[in-house]
Design a protein around this motif. Sequence first.
Motif, PDB file in Angstrom:
ATOM      1  N   SER A   1       0.273  44.215   2.390  1.00 44.96           N
ATOM      2  CA  SER A   1       1.261  44.485   3.436  1.00 44.96           C
ATOM      3  C   SER A   1       1.889  45.860   3.237  1.00 44.96           C
ATOM      4  CB  SER A   1       2.351  43.413   3.437  1.00 44.96           C
ATOM      5  OG  SER A   1       1.831  42.157   3.769  1.00 44.96           O
ATOM      6  N   HIS A   2       2.162  46.186   1.976  1.00 45.86           N
ATOM      7  CA  HIS A   2       2.753  47.482   1.659  1.00 45.86           C
ATOM      8  C   HIS A   2       1.806  48.624   2.029  1.00 45.86           C
ATOM      9  CE1 HIS A   2       5.272  50.396  -0.342  1.00 45.86           C
ATOM     10  NE2 HIS A   2       4.266  50.784  -1.104  1.00 45.86           N
ATOM     11  N   LEU A   3       0.502  48.393   1.845  1.00 45.27           N
ATOM     12  CA  LEU A   3      -0.486  49.429   2.124  1.00 45.27           C
ATOM     13  C   LEU A   3      -0.788  49.565   3.609  1.00 45.27           C
ATOM     14  CD1 LEU A   3      -3.020  48.784  -0.790  1.00 45.27           C
ATOM     15  CD2 LEU A   3      -1.446  50.714  -0.560  1.00 45.27           C
ATOM     16  N   PHE A   4      -0.896  48.409   4.303  1.00 49.51           N
ATOM     17  CA  PHE A   4      -1.391  48.440   5.674  1.00 49.51           C
ATOM     18  C   PHE A   4      -0.336  48.113   6.735  1.00 49.51           C
ATOM     19  CE2 PHE A   4      -5.091  47.376   2.992  1.00 49.51           C
ATOM     20  CZ  PHE A   4      -5.886  48.476   3.298  1.00 49.51           C
ATOM     21  N   LEU A   5       0.793  47.536   6.316  1.00 48.78           N
ATOM     22  CA  LEU A   5       1.859  47.220   7.267  1.00 48.78           C
ATOM     23  C   LEU A   5       3.162  47.850   6.797  1.00 48.78           C
ATOM     24  CD1 LEU A   5       1.152  43.402   7.833  1.00 48.78           C
ATOM     25  CD2 LEU A   5       0.363  45.308   9.237  1.00 48.78           C
ATOM     26  N   LYS A   6       3.117  49.139   6.520  1.00 52.63           N
ATOM     27  CA  LYS A   6       4.251  49.822   5.892  1.00 52.63           C
ATOM     28  C   LYS A   6       5.540  49.688   6.701  1.00 52.63           C
ATOM     29  CE  LYS A   6       1.418  53.158   3.395  1.00 52.63           C
ATOM     30  NZ  LYS A   6       1.069  54.583   3.181  1.00 52.63           N
ATOM     31  N   SER A   7       5.410  49.701   8.013  1.00 54.61           N
ATOM     32  CA  SER A   7       6.610  49.597   8.840  1.00 54.61           C
ATOM     33  C   SER A   7       7.051  48.153   9.033  1.00 54.61           C
ATOM     34  CB  SER A   7       6.342  50.217  10.218  1.00 54.61           C
ATOM     35  OG  SER A   7       5.296  49.512  10.877  1.00 54.61           O
ATOM     36  N   GLU A   8       6.221  47.225   8.555  1.00 52.78           N
ATOM     37  CA  GLU A   8       6.439  45.801   8.835  1.00 52.78           C
ATOM     38  C   GLU A   8       7.351  45.146   7.800  1.00 52.78           C
ATOM     39  OE1 GLU A   8       6.025  43.199  11.642  1.00 52.78           O
ATOM     40  OE2 GLU A   8       4.603  44.856  11.694  1.00 52.78           O
ATOM     41  N   GLU A   9       6.989  45.262   6.525  1.00 49.51           N
ATOM     42  CA  GLU A   9       7.740  44.572   5.483  1.00 49.51           C
ATOM     43  C   GLU A   9       7.834  45.448   4.240  1.00 49.51           C
ATOM     44  OE1 GLU A   9       6.856  40.238   5.106  1.00 49.51           O
ATOM     45  OE2 GLU A   9       5.197  40.731   6.430  1.00 49.51           O
ATOM     46  N   LYS A  10       9.018  45.524   3.658  1.00 50.30           N
ATOM     47  CA  LYS A  10       9.267  46.357   2.491  1.00 50.30           C
ATOM     48  C   LYS A  10       9.156  45.528   1.216  1.00 50.30           C
ATOM     49  CE  LYS A  10      10.511  49.935   5.058  1.00 50.30           C
ATOM     50  NZ  LYS A  10       9.751  51.189   5.120  1.00 50.30           N
ATOM     51  N   LEU A  11       8.640  46.159   0.153  1.00 48.12           N
ATOM     52  CA  LEU A  11       8.588  45.510  -1.150  1.00 48.12           C
ATOM     53  C   LEU A  11       9.858  45.851  -1.926  1.00 48.12           C
ATOM     54  CD1 LEU A  11       4.963  45.894  -2.532  1.00 48.12           C
ATOM     55  CD2 LEU A  11       6.133  43.833  -1.829  1.00 48.12           C
ATOM     56  N   GLU A  12      10.527  44.821  -2.436  1.00 46.16           N
ATOM     57  CA  GLU A  12      11.742  45.025  -3.209  1.00 46.16           C
ATOM     58  C   GLU A  12      11.620  44.285  -4.536  1.00 46.16           C
ATOM     59  OE1 GLU A  12      15.237  44.120  -0.962  1.00 46.16           O
ATOM     60  OE2 GLU A  12      14.510  45.151   0.833  1.00 46.16           O
ATOM     61  N   ILE A  13      12.491  44.659  -5.471  1.00 46.15           N
ATOM     62  CA  ILE A  13      12.399  44.131  -6.832  1.00 46.15           C
ATOM     63  C   ILE A  13      12.545  42.615  -6.868  1.00 46.15           C
ATOM     64  CG2 ILE A  13      14.868  44.454  -7.263  1.00 46.15           C
ATOM     65  CD1 ILE A  13      11.930  44.891  -9.775  1.00 46.15           C
ATOM     66  N   HIS A  14      13.356  42.054  -5.958  1.00 46.94           N
ATOM     67  CA  HIS A  14      13.573  40.604  -5.983  1.00 46.94           C
ATOM     68  C   HIS A  14      12.271  39.843  -5.744  1.00 46.94           C
ATOM     69  CE1 HIS A  14      13.241  39.838  -1.612  1.00 46.94           C
ATOM     70  NE2 HIS A  14      13.734  41.050  -1.495  1.00 46.94           N
ATOM     71  N   PHE A  15      11.339  40.439  -4.986  1.00 43.40           N
ATOM     72  CA  PHE A  15      10.059  39.766  -4.759  1.00 43.40           C
ATOM     73  C   PHE A  15       9.285  39.613  -6.068  1.00 43.40           C
ATOM     74  CE2 PHE A  15       5.475  40.047  -4.254  1.00 43.40           C
ATOM     75  CZ  PHE A  15       5.223  38.972  -3.423  1.00 43.40           C
ATOM     76  N   PHE A  16       9.247  40.683  -6.861  1.00 40.41           N
ATOM     77  CA  PHE A  16       8.496  40.654  -8.116  1.00 40.41           C
ATOM     78  C   PHE A  16       9.157  39.742  -9.147  1.00 40.41           C
ATOM     79  CE2 PHE A  16       7.416  44.720  -6.130  1.00 40.41           C
ATOM     80  CZ  PHE A  16       6.030  44.619  -6.114  1.00 40.41           C
ATOM     81  N   VAL A  17      10.492  39.710  -9.158  1.00 41.06           N
ATOM     82  CA  VAL A  17      11.203  38.783 -10.049  1.00 41.06           C
ATOM     83  C   VAL A  17      10.877  37.344  -9.663  1.00 41.06           C
ATOM     84  CG1 VAL A  17      13.468  37.948 -10.793  1.00 41.06           C
ATOM     85  CG2 VAL A  17      13.075  40.408 -10.519  1.00 41.06           C
ATOM     86  N   GLY A  18      10.953  37.070  -8.360  1.00 47.77           N
ATOM     87  CA  GLY A  18      10.612  35.729  -7.878  1.00 47.77           C
ATOM     88  C   GLY A  18       9.181  35.356  -8.172  1.00 47.77           C
ATOM     89  N   PHE A  19       8.278  36.316  -8.020  1.00 45.90           N
ATOM     90  CA  PHE A  19       6.850  36.086  -8.310  1.00 45.90           C
ATOM     91  C   PHE A  19       6.653  35.711  -9.771  1.00 45.90           C
ATOM     92  CE2 PHE A  19       2.893  37.941  -9.979  1.00 45.90           C
ATOM     93  CZ  PHE A  19       1.979  37.175  -9.299  1.00 45.90           C
ATOM     94  N   PHE A  20       7.300  36.460 -10.684  1.00 49.64           N
ATOM     95  CA  PHE A  20       7.157  36.190 -12.116  1.00 49.64           C
ATOM     96  C   PHE A  20       7.687  34.805 -12.466  1.00 49.64           C
ATOM     97  CE2 PHE A  20       8.956  36.234 -16.419  1.00 49.64           C
ATOM     98  CZ  PHE A  20       7.808  36.503 -17.152  1.00 49.64           C
TER      99      PHE A  20
END
Length: 297
Positions: A114-133
Amino acid sequence: MENTKNRVSIGHLAGLFTIVIWGTTFISTKVLLVEFQPVEILFFRFVMGFLALLLVCPHRLRGVSRRQEGIFALAGLCGISLYYLLENIALTFTMASNVGVMISVAPFFTALLSHLFLKSEEKLEIHFFVGFFVAMVGVALISFHGSRLELNPLGDLLAVLAAFVWACYSLLTKKISSYGYPVILTTRRTFFYGILFMIPALWIFDFQFRLERFAHGLCLFNIVYLGLGASALCFVTWNFAVKVLGAIKTSVYIYMVPVITVVTSALILREPVTGASALGTVLAVTGLFLSEYHGKK
């Protein structure tokens, strides 16, 4: 504003509902594997799902361009054919617990794509990676619950590929949602291509029709559950959730699949809930909320 909030809430409910159903499909699949091969279950459930969607909405999908048709074909290839075939083949080479953990990496792949191909669509933030871990630690505890990790390079790689393919399907679904067509019609078109791409695999895996197997009430009930519930209904609700919430927010509900599996195993199969699986459940749900809400009410 109120309508937008209600729509988002319905999107979250649709995602959660889908995962609850998908998390219980292992029971139906386990019952059917006594009489059916994995590819036979896959083919029958999606043909039934396609026919159900055709019956519910018999209208044609009009005005589709060649480019859009290509996106539908890719979505069918990824989300229907490749994902399930890779997952089933992976299970023949490695442990189910390994596959469960590897498949749960799908939200991470979805976020990166999504970050690569939908840049205007959804932003990657640190909380996502914390939640993923946090969620992945929980998924690992649920999947292994005290057993020893045994790596199988081929099987584990196939499971990771399945997760990546599902992430591709999520992005394709998001792209399809931007066309403005009814979700039932787009899901049905995706099913059509998925079944079409599945045909070569039927020959490779020695598919047999043998419809007399459906004379058994248990087989009939479980294939109907998979076909009408887990396929026709749930792919519509999942695609709706992706349309409303986006690919990343919807994909993190995948963390809940092992949790639903633990709960249904305890309630239906009377399997014991270990301390590790209970802790894993708490962590998986915590990871989901961290990824989704990030301090929101």
